[in-house]
Structure formats: C-alpha cells, structure tokens
Design a protein around this motif. Structure first.
Motif, PDB file in Angstrom:
ATOM      1  N   ALA A 193     -32.605  -6.785  -5.238  1.00  0.00           N
ATOM      2  CA  ALA A 193     -33.349  -5.523  -5.228  1.00  0.00           C
ATOM      3  C   ALA A 193     -33.972  -5.275  -3.863  1.00  0.00           C
ATOM      4  O   ALA A 193     -33.970  -4.144  -3.356  1.00  0.00           O
ATOM      5  CB  ALA A 193     -34.425  -5.542  -6.308  1.00  0.00           C
ATOM      6  N   ALA A 194     -34.504  -6.328  -3.244  1.00  0.00           N
ATOM      7  CA  ALA A 194     -35.109  -6.190  -1.915  1.00  0.00           C
ATOM      8  C   ALA A 194     -34.076  -5.741  -0.893  1.00  0.00           C
ATOM      9  O   ALA A 194     -34.328  -4.848  -0.072  1.00  0.00           O
ATOM     10  CB  ALA A 194     -35.733  -7.515  -1.487  1.00  0.00           C
ATOM     11  N   TYR A 195     -32.907  -6.345  -0.971  1.00  0.00           N
ATOM     12  CA  TYR A 195     -31.841  -5.990  -0.018  1.00  0.00           C
ATOM     13  C   TYR A 195     -31.412  -4.535  -0.206  1.00  0.00           C
ATOM     14  O   TYR A 195     -31.242  -3.799   0.760  1.00  0.00           O
ATOM     15  CB  TYR A 195     -30.650  -6.932  -0.207  1.00  0.00           C
ATOM     16  N   ARG A 196     -31.258  -4.123  -1.448  1.00  0.00           N
ATOM     17  CA  ARG A 196     -30.817  -2.751  -1.712  1.00  0.00           C
ATOM     18  C   ARG A 196     -31.886  -1.733  -1.325  1.00  0.00           C
ATOM     19  O   ARG A 196     -31.564  -0.638  -0.863  1.00  0.00           O
ATOM     20  CB  ARG A 196     -30.454  -2.598  -3.190  1.00  0.00           C
ATOM     21  N   LEU A 197     -33.151  -2.065  -1.519  1.00  0.00           N
ATOM     22  CA  LEU A 197     -34.211  -1.141  -1.132  1.00  0.00           C
ATOM     23  C   LEU A 197     -34.200  -0.872   0.373  1.00  0.00           C
ATOM     24  O   LEU A 197     -34.587   0.203   0.828  1.00  0.00           O
ATOM     25  CB  LEU A 197     -35.580  -1.688  -1.550  1.00  0.00           C
ATOM     26  N   MET A 198     -33.771  -1.860   1.146  1.00  0.00           N
ATOM     27  CA  MET A 198     -33.719  -1.700   2.597  1.00  0.00           C
ATOM     28  C   MET A 198     -32.451  -0.989   3.067  1.00  0.00           C
ATOM     29  O   MET A 198     -32.453  -0.341   4.113  1.00  0.00           O
ATOM     30  CB  MET A 198     -33.810  -3.074   3.283  1.00  0.00           C
ATOM     31  N   ASP A 251     -40.971  -0.673  -4.278  1.00  0.00           N
ATOM     32  CA  ASP A 251     -41.370  -1.351  -3.044  1.00  0.00           C
ATOM     33  C   ASP A 251     -42.536  -2.299  -3.305  1.00  0.00           C
ATOM     34  O   ASP A 251     -42.539  -3.454  -2.856  1.00  0.00           O
ATOM     35  CB  ASP A 251     -41.756  -0.289  -2.008  1.00  0.00           C
ATOM     36  N   SER A 252     -43.533  -1.854  -4.051  1.00  0.00           N
ATOM     37  CA  SER A 252     -44.705  -2.683  -4.340  1.00  0.00           C
ATOM     38  C   SER A 252     -44.356  -3.875  -5.226  1.00  0.00           C
ATOM     39  O   SER A 252     -44.745  -5.014  -4.948  1.00  0.00           O
ATOM     40  CB  SER A 252     -45.793  -1.844  -5.013  1.00  0.00           C
ATOM     41  N   LEU A 253     -43.593  -3.615  -6.295  1.00  0.00           N
ATOM     42  CA  LEU A 253     -43.255  -4.681  -7.245  1.00  0.00           C
ATOM     43  C   LEU A 253     -42.398  -5.763  -6.590  1.00  0.00           C
ATOM     44  O   LEU A 253     -42.669  -6.964  -6.731  1.00  0.00           O
ATOM     45  CB  LEU A 253     -42.524  -4.095  -8.454  1.00  0.00           C
ATOM     46  N   VAL A 254     -41.373  -5.342  -5.883  1.00  0.00           N
ATOM     47  CA  VAL A 254     -40.455  -6.314  -5.271  1.00  0.00           C
ATOM     48  C   VAL A 254     -41.156  -7.086  -4.160  1.00  0.00           C
ATOM     49  O   VAL A 254     -40.964  -8.296  -4.011  1.00  0.00           O
ATOM     50  CB  VAL A 254     -39.197  -5.601  -4.735  1.00  0.00           C
ATOM     51  N   ALA A 255     -41.989  -6.408  -3.370  1.00  0.00           N
ATOM     52  CA  ALA A 255     -42.698  -7.095  -2.285  1.00  0.00           C
ATOM     53  C   ALA A 255     -43.611  -8.185  -2.829  1.00  0.00           C
ATOM     54  O   ALA A 255     -43.695  -9.282  -2.252  1.00  0.00           O
ATOM     55  CB  ALA A 255     -43.505  -6.095  -1.466  1.00  0.00           C
ATOM     56  N   ASN A 256     -44.303  -7.916  -3.938  1.00  0.00           N
ATOM     57  CA  ASN A 256     -45.173  -8.932  -4.534  1.00  0.00           C
ATOM     58  C   ASN A 256     -44.382 -10.177  -4.935  1.00  0.00           C
ATOM     59  O   ASN A 256     -44.836 -11.310  -4.749  1.00  0.00           O
ATOM     60  CB  ASN A 256     -45.896  -8.356  -5.752  1.00  0.00           C
ATOM     61  N   LYS A 257     -43.199  -9.964  -5.496  1.00  0.00           N
ATOM     62  CA  LYS A 257     -42.347 -11.100  -5.874  1.00  0.00           C
ATOM     63  C   LYS A 257     -41.867 -11.860  -4.642  1.00  0.00           C
ATOM     64  O   LYS A 257     -41.812 -13.098  -4.641  1.00  0.00           O
ATOM     65  CB  LYS A 257     -41.155 -10.606  -6.691  1.00  0.00           C
ATOM     66  N   LEU A 258     -41.523 -11.128  -3.587  1.00  0.00           N
ATOM     67  CA  LEU A 258     -41.072 -11.783  -2.351  1.00  0.00           C
ATOM     68  C   LEU A 258     -42.176 -12.645  -1.747  1.00  0.00           C
ATOM     69  O   LEU A 258     -41.929 -13.776  -1.307  1.00  0.00           O
ATOM     70  CB  LEU A 258     -40.626 -10.728  -1.331  1.00  0.00           C
ATOM     71  N   HIS A 259     -43.399 -12.121  -1.712  1.00  0.00           N
ATOM     72  CA  HIS A 259     -44.514 -12.893  -1.162  1.00  0.00           C
ATOM     73  C   HIS A 259     -44.701 -14.202  -1.944  1.00  0.00           C
ATOM     74  O   HIS A 259     -44.941 -15.259  -1.351  1.00  0.00           O
ATOM     75  CB  HIS A 259     -45.802 -12.072  -1.203  1.00  0.00           C
ATOM     76  N   ALA A 260     -44.580 -14.118  -3.265  1.00  0.00           N
ATOM     77  CA  ALA A 260     -44.744 -15.323  -4.089  1.00  0.00           C
ATOM     78  C   ALA A 260     -43.653 -16.351  -3.774  1.00  0.00           C
ATOM     79  O   ALA A 260     -43.924 -17.550  -3.677  1.00  0.00           O
ATOM     80  CB  ALA A 260     -44.719 -14.946  -5.570  1.00  0.00           C
ATOM     81  N   MET A 261     -42.405 -15.892  -3.616  1.00  0.00           N
ATOM     82  CA  MET A 261     -41.299 -16.813  -3.300  1.00  0.00           C
ATOM     83  C   MET A 261     -41.510 -17.469  -1.936  1.00  0.00           C
ATOM     84  O   MET A 261     -41.318 -18.675  -1.772  1.00  0.00           O
ATOM     85  CB  MET A 261     -39.966 -16.054  -3.294  1.00  0.00           C
ATOM     86  N   ILE A 262     -41.898 -16.660  -0.959  1.00  0.00           N
ATOM     87  CA  ILE A 262     -42.071 -17.190   0.399  1.00  0.00           C
ATOM     88  C   ILE A 262     -43.256 -18.148   0.458  1.00  0.00           C
ATOM     89  O   ILE A 262     -43.195 -19.190   1.126  1.00  0.00           O
ATOM     90  CB  ILE A 262     -42.230 -16.032   1.400  1.00  0.00           C
ATOM     91  N   ASN A 263     -44.335 -17.830  -0.244  1.00  0.00           N
ATOM     92  CA  ASN A 263     -45.485 -18.738  -0.291  1.00  0.00           C
ATOM     93  C   ASN A 263     -45.098 -20.098  -0.854  1.00  0.00           C
ATOM     94  O   ASN A 263     -45.616 -21.137  -0.431  1.00  0.00           O
ATOM     95  CB  ASN A 263     -46.601 -18.139  -1.147  1.00  0.00           C
TER      96      ASN A 263
END
Length: 202
Positions: free
Chosen positions: A125-130, A38-50
């Motif tokens: 990975a984000a989709y599967r985690l949810m 959750d932590s690793l994938v969220a950090n990557k998502l924030h970078a993409m969205i930024n």
C-alpha cells in the motif's frame, strides 16, 4: 478509484524565476481518501521501522510523531556550552541530504523492510500510494503528464516521511559505529549523533 488519485499541480522554483531543474520542488494536494490512507499506512510503517532499526545509545531521531525540534536543538547548545566551560574543543557539524524524497528507491526500501519481517500488505500500500497518482504539471503554457514513476516519494506526504527514515537511520547506525567514541559524555552516555528528517547533526 484511480480517478481519486489524479492530481494537478504547479511547479515552483526555490530560488528565483529562472530556477534550475534540480532546484524545483512541488507538493501535490491530496484528496480526502488519499489523506486517510496516507495517515494509516504511515503509522504502520513507523511501527515496522521502529522495530527493525534500533538506534545505539547516544543517537537521537527527531522529526517523527511525538518528537520536537528541541530534542536536537537543546543538546547541541548544551554541548557547545560544556565545551566553552571546560575549555575543550567541542565541534558540532550539520549536513543536509540534498536530494532525499525525490531520489530514494521506493521498491528497494519496501523490499528491505519486508525482509526484516514487515507486513507485505501495508508495504504494498505504501509503494502504491507513492507511485499510483497520475501527475499532470502545468508549466507556463505547456502541460506535462508524468507516468510510470518508480523512484522518489511524494514530498509532503506522511508515507514519504516514513520511508525516508530507512536510508537516513541506516546511515546513522553505520556512522555511529565509526566514531561513537567521539561523542560528548553526558549522564553515563555519549551524545554522538542526531537526525531530523534529512538533516544529520554530529
């Protein structure tokens, strides 16, 4: 590995013992592996969205890593004080996106981020985690298993918070173009809009 994601949870009402279905909420406990992912994938998502969503001047997005509630609270009070000092009508408004984590379309969000150049592996990975967790709810003396989820993030997870930025920050960009000239002039810019997770301030 799928056994790691099996979670049991209880449903709690927000208001009373006779809470209506739309007012019920639950936060699932996460295991150690899921917490790390959750932590690793969220950090990557924030970078993409930024990288993909550039907010116009005068817009503040808080509720993110390394942001504080005061980033929004302080400017709102400043706007009110300036209005009182100048004798001008200053109005601050706040709106809460009532149904947010539970309703947004996960697949649509990850597809949009991918179209903007997002990393397919992390988005998958984000989709599967949810959607991967097999959720078993104990309701009174009954047990219900929820399978085949495709909509809504898991409240309390970092990935859900990151994905939830997408619809909210798209909205702030759109709204700012509509009434950007109505913001409060401060230091050669205009204080127009702020967002804290699913709360919008104008």
């Amino acid at each position: 590995l799928g056994d790691v994601y099996k979670r049991q949870a209880k449903v709690y009402g927000k208001a009373s013992s006779s809470t209506t279905l739309p007012d019920t909420r639950m936060i699932l406990p996460q295991g150690s592996i899921q917490n790390i992912c959750d932590s690793l994938v969220a950090n990557k998502l924030h970078a993409m969205i930024n990288q993909q969503l550039k907010q116009p001047p005068g817009v503040t997005i808080a509720g993110l890593p390394r942001t504080q509630v005061a980033d929004i609270v302080a400017p709102i009070h400043k706007a009110i004080q300036i209005g009182l000092d100048n004798g001008t009508p200053i109005t601050c408004a706040q709106a809460d996106v009532q149904a947010h984590y539970d309703t947004y379309a996960l697949l649509k969000i990850v597809q949009d981020i991918e179209c903007g150049g997002g990393d397919k592996a992390y988005l998958g990975a984000a989709y599967r985690l949810m959607t991967l967790p097999c959720i078993t709810l104990d309701i009174a003396n009954h047990t219900a298993t929820i399978v085949g989820r495709t909509t809504g993030g898991l409240t309390g997870t970092r990935v859900a918070g990151a994905l939830g930025r997408w619809p909210v920050e798209h909205a702030t960009i759109y709204v700012t173009t509509q009434f950007g000239g109505l913001g409060l002039p401060i230091h050669n810019t205009s204080l127009t809009l702020a967002a804290y997770v699913d709360n919008i301030f104008a």
